[in-house]
Design a protein around this motif. Structure first.
Motif, PDB file in Angstrom:
ATOM      1  N   LEU A 108      36.311  76.023  77.688  1.00 29.45           N
ATOM      2  CA  LEU A 108      35.036  76.510  78.874  1.00 29.45           C
ATOM      3  C   LEU A 108      35.043  76.538  80.492  1.00 29.45           C
ATOM      4  O   LEU A 108      33.984  76.003  80.586  1.00 29.45           O
ATOM      5  N   GLY A 109      36.092  76.739  80.980  1.00 27.59           N
ATOM      6  CA  GLY A 109      36.231  76.306  82.315  1.00 27.59           C
ATOM      7  C   GLY A 109      35.754  75.128  83.192  1.00 27.59           C
ATOM      8  O   GLY A 109      35.064  74.510  83.840  1.00 27.59           O
ATOM      9  N   HIS A 110      35.231  74.213  82.165  1.00 29.63           N
ATOM     10  CA  HIS A 110      35.035  72.150  82.704  1.00 29.63           C
ATOM     11  C   HIS A 110      33.229  72.850  83.314  1.00 29.63           C
ATOM     12  O   HIS A 110      32.910  72.189  83.776  1.00 29.63           O
ATOM     13  N   ALA A 111      32.391  73.792  82.100  1.00 29.45           N
ATOM     14  CA  ALA A 111      30.995  73.756  82.029  1.00 29.45           C
ATOM     15  C   ALA A 111      30.695  73.117  81.286  1.00 29.45           C
ATOM     16  O   ALA A 111      31.358  72.540  80.375  1.00 29.45           O
ATOM     17  N   ILE A 112      29.083  72.340  81.589  1.00 33.48           N
ATOM     18  CA  ILE A 112      28.293  71.775  80.725  1.00 33.48           C
ATOM     19  C   ILE A 112      27.718  72.210  80.372  1.00 33.48           C
ATOM     20  O   ILE A 112      26.583  73.002  81.163  1.00 33.48           O
ATOM     21  N   HIS A 113      26.683  72.487  78.729  1.00 36.26           N
ATOM     22  CA  HIS A 113      25.596  72.727  78.273  1.00 36.26           C
ATOM     23  C   HIS A 113      25.370  71.698  77.362  1.00 36.26           C
ATOM     24  O   HIS A 113      25.888  71.387  76.215  1.00 36.26           O
ATOM     25  N   VAL A 114      24.145  70.886  77.882  1.00 31.36           N
ATOM     26  CA  VAL A 114      23.852  70.244  77.029  1.00 31.36           C
ATOM     27  C   VAL A 114      22.470  70.029  76.522  1.00 31.36           C
ATOM     28  O   VAL A 114      21.581  70.265  77.595  1.00 31.36           O
ATOM     29  N   GLU A 115      21.958  70.495  75.224  1.00 33.21           N
ATOM     30  CA  GLU A 115      21.036  70.732  74.873  1.00 33.21           C
ATOM     31  C   GLU A 115      19.548  69.111  74.390  1.00 33.21           C
ATOM     32  O   GLU A 115      19.945  68.921  72.942  1.00 33.21           O
ATOM     33  N   VAL A 116      19.176  68.738  75.818  1.00 36.18           N
ATOM     34  CA  VAL A 116      18.502  67.367  75.642  1.00 36.18           C
ATOM     35  C   VAL A 116      17.252  67.621  74.357  1.00 36.18           C
ATOM     36  O   VAL A 116      16.825  68.904  74.734  1.00 36.18           O
ATOM     37  N   ALA A 117      17.525  66.905  73.974  1.00 40.93           N
ATOM     38  CA  ALA A 117      16.114  67.209  72.982  1.00 40.93           C
ATOM     39  C   ALA A 117      14.740  65.460  73.168  1.00 40.93           C
ATOM     40  O   ALA A 117      16.091  64.945  73.547  1.00 40.93           O
ATOM     41  N   GLY A 118      14.305  65.453  71.516  1.00 37.24           N
ATOM     42  CA  GLY A 118      13.702  63.920  72.163  1.00 37.24           C
ATOM     43  C   GLY A 118      12.306  64.134  73.278  1.00 37.24           C
ATOM     44  O   GLY A 118      11.944  63.496  73.108  1.00 37.24           O
ATOM     45  N   LEU A 119      12.165  65.164  73.916  1.00 36.18           N
ATOM     46  CA  LEU A 119      11.246  64.185  75.457  1.00 36.18           C
ATOM     47  C   LEU A 119       9.980  65.081  74.969  1.00 36.18           C
ATOM     48  O   LEU A 119       9.688  65.740  73.522  1.00 36.18           O
ATOM     49  N   SER A 120       9.221  65.059  75.249  1.00 39.72           N
ATOM     50  CA  SER A 120       7.581  65.483  75.279  1.00 39.72           C
ATOM     51  C   SER A 120       7.295  65.991  75.701  1.00 39.72           C
ATOM     52  O   SER A 120       7.873  67.264  76.633  1.00 39.72           O
ATOM     53  N   PRO A 121       6.402  66.840  75.438  1.00 40.45           N
ATOM     54  CA  PRO A 121       5.726  68.920  75.787  1.00 40.45           C
ATOM     55  C   PRO A 121       4.873  68.863  76.611  1.00 40.45           C
ATOM     56  O   PRO A 121       4.553  67.916  76.398  1.00 40.45           O
ATOM     57  N   ALA A 122       5.231  69.612  77.288  1.00 46.96           N
ATOM     58  CA  ALA A 122       4.448  70.357  78.272  1.00 46.96           C
ATOM     59  C   ALA A 122       4.126  68.998  79.546  1.00 46.96           C
ATOM     60  O   ALA A 122       3.465  68.370  80.378  1.00 46.96           O
TER      61      ALA A 122
END
Length: 527
Positions: A108-122
């Motif tokens: 993937l061309g040394h690309a990073i995609h991190v789907e961060v979760a567990g944060l607070s809304p707004a």
């Protein structure tokens, strides 16, 4: 086309599982495969950072390791590399909200995609990456409000059409300096695919390009990676990405001018063109802050989706390229019998998705965020009629289906956001622009380009004539810039932010016009 994509996705998933390629999704890295402590000859985060597709509990964060971005191999070994990431509640990173390790893979061309979760809304967060002893710059992103939450205001930018050769990205720097934005919508034409050129014909005679593409027209995965890298090395574009999370879609130039489904404008064998699409789509994914749901499967990827901002705003992101019928009239501006044909613009699956999203929406404002003009404009100021066949003007049947659905289902406050035209427009949507109804069905704001078209002027003389011949068109301007939208329960306000120049450094931004759509209305009034 929809069946083709479904089969391709299924086949791609089976192949990934069979070959073990699904490991790119895993948080852990096999130490036998990776460089234990990577050491880089040059700074590896030269393409910046980005965030995208925010949700109530998180967002995607992105970067790509490229110590030598324009060289073959972009300065990286053909090995996986571990990259640490952090998300903090403060810019000093004293209060860490989430952290982890991802794998930058050569596939993937040394690309990073991190789907961060567990944060607070707004809430606004800050994020960064670390590889070896190297640290990225810090980006900022805001989560969306909780589902159904009451929201007093949403504020966002609209950008696109950023031809690298035709101007400087000062508008991106000015957007980054706006008061904190909830998000940015990029409608497409993030890159342009053409070869390097010293001079271009602006319509006002030959103009010298401000800077030049590296190489010829792009076809291969390496070509597209190099073109994205050249664009992303721009510091002003990096500032824009670092300032807010983006929702990204594409238009045509991410692959080839005026492409439609598996057809290009040159009559290339569709089987051959699909190879080019496959390379372009992989490179698009590699360089955009997209979720795994958009992971390409051969020459197909799903980009249509939606996002809610509490009970205030539903954002429907459309793809008007991948599923459309070929343009009518041979792609030439004018009129022909084909304008009234039974064509597709969204394809059946996407059209159902959009109709269902609009019908079921609990939001006060319902936005269609898409690429090509929906307003029914006669481009001939004289007695004749002229349509732009690449816009919805060349797809009158699907356009009518969409507008009738909005009207008949009484969708709350429909607003269309568009790009592509390299000019600012604002107007009202009717089934037939030549015979407007007593009440418009929706309103549309069209954002000009970041650079495409050069400095521009306030209004082209021909456009003044076209505006006079089209009463549904309320505003037109031909400078560069972006839209700044502010949405409250009572109004949808759009500021047309324009640059005095993009041909030299130091351009300044000003508000050329500010138009408001009041709640419950489909008319535009000055702010």
């Amino acid at each position: 086309m929809d069946d083709h994509i479904t089969r391709a996705l299924s086949l791609s998933r089976r192949r990934m599982l069979a070959a073990g390629l699904g490991a790119f999704l895993a948080p852990a890295l096999d130490p036998r495969q990776a460089l234990a402590q990577p050491v880089f000859a040059d700074y590896p985060f030269q393409l910046g950072v980005a965030a995208g597709d925010p949700a109530p509990d998180g967002f995607v964060i992105w970067t790509r390791l490229a110590p030598d971005p324009l060289a073959p191999g972009y300065g990286m070994p053909a090995r996986p590399v571990p990259v640490s990431w952090e998300v903090a509640e403060d810019e000093a990173f004293a209060h860490i909200a989430a952290k982890g390790e991802a794998v930058a893979r050569p596939e993937l061309g040394h690309a990073i995609h991190v789907e961060v979760a567990g944060l607070s809304p707004a809430r606004t967060y800050h994020y960064r990456f670390v590889a070896g002893a190297e640290r990225s710059l810090v980006g900022r992103a805001r989560t969306t409000p909780a589902a159904g939450a009451s929201l007093a205001r949403a504020r966002f930018g609209v950008v696109g059409c950023q031809h690298y050769e035709q101007g400087l990205y000062t508008a991106h720097r000015r957007l980054a300096q706006e008061d904190e934005l909830d998000f940015v919508f990029c409608y497409g034409d993030y890159i342009y695919e053409g070869r390097s050129a010293r001079v271009w014909n602006s319509g006002a005679g030959p103009q010298a390009n401000q800077r030049q593409h590296v190489g010829q027209e792009i076809y291969s995965l390496d070509d597209y990676r190099r073109r994205y890298a050249q664009y992303k090395m721009d510091a002003d574009l990096q500032a824009s990405h670092a300032a807010a999370a983006w929702f990204v879609t594409w238009d045509d130039h991410e692959i080839d001018n005026n492409w439609a489904a598996d057809l290009d404008q040159d009559g290339t064998d569709p089987a051959i063109f699909r190879l080019r699409q496959q390379s372009a789509m992989q490179a698009f994914y590699e360089h955009m802050p997209l979720r795994r749901s958009a992971f390409p499967a051969g020459p197909a990827m799903r980009l249509y989706r939606r996002a809610d901002y509490g009970s205030l705003l539903r954002l429907n992101l459309l793809d008007t390229r991948q599923y459309r019928t070929v343009q009518p009239c041979g792609g030439r501006w004018g009129t022909c019998d084909e304008l009234e044909r039974a064509a597709e613009m969204l394809g059946s699956a996407q059209e159902r998705f959009v109709f269902d999203s609009l019908s079921s929406s609990p939001a006060r404002w319902n936005v269609l965020a898409q690429q090509v003009m929906m307003m029914d404009l006669d481009r001939d100021p004289g007695p004749g009629y002229m349509a732009n066949p690449d816009s919805w003007g060349g797809y009158r049947a699907p356009r009518a289906r969409l507008l009738r659905h909005i009207r008949d289902r009484q969708v709350s406050n429909p607003v269309v956001l568009t790009g592509d035209e390299h000019q600012n427009y604002a107007g009202e949507l009717h089934l037939n622009g030549r015979e407007p109804g007593a009440r418009a069905i929706a309103t549309e704001f069209v954002a000009t380009s970041i650079t495409s078209g050069g400095d521009g002027i306030d209004q082209q003389p021909r456009m003044a004539q076209i505006q006079a011949a089209n009463p549904q068109l309320k505003f037109n301007n031909s400078q560069r810039g972006y839209l700044l939208c502010e949405v409250t329960p009572e109004r949808f306000e759009t500021a047309f932010r324009v640059m005095d120049k993009v041909s030299a450094p130091g351009g300044t931004v000003s508000t050329r016009a500010r138009l408001v759509v009041p709640n419950g209305e489909t008319v535009m009034v000055p702010a």
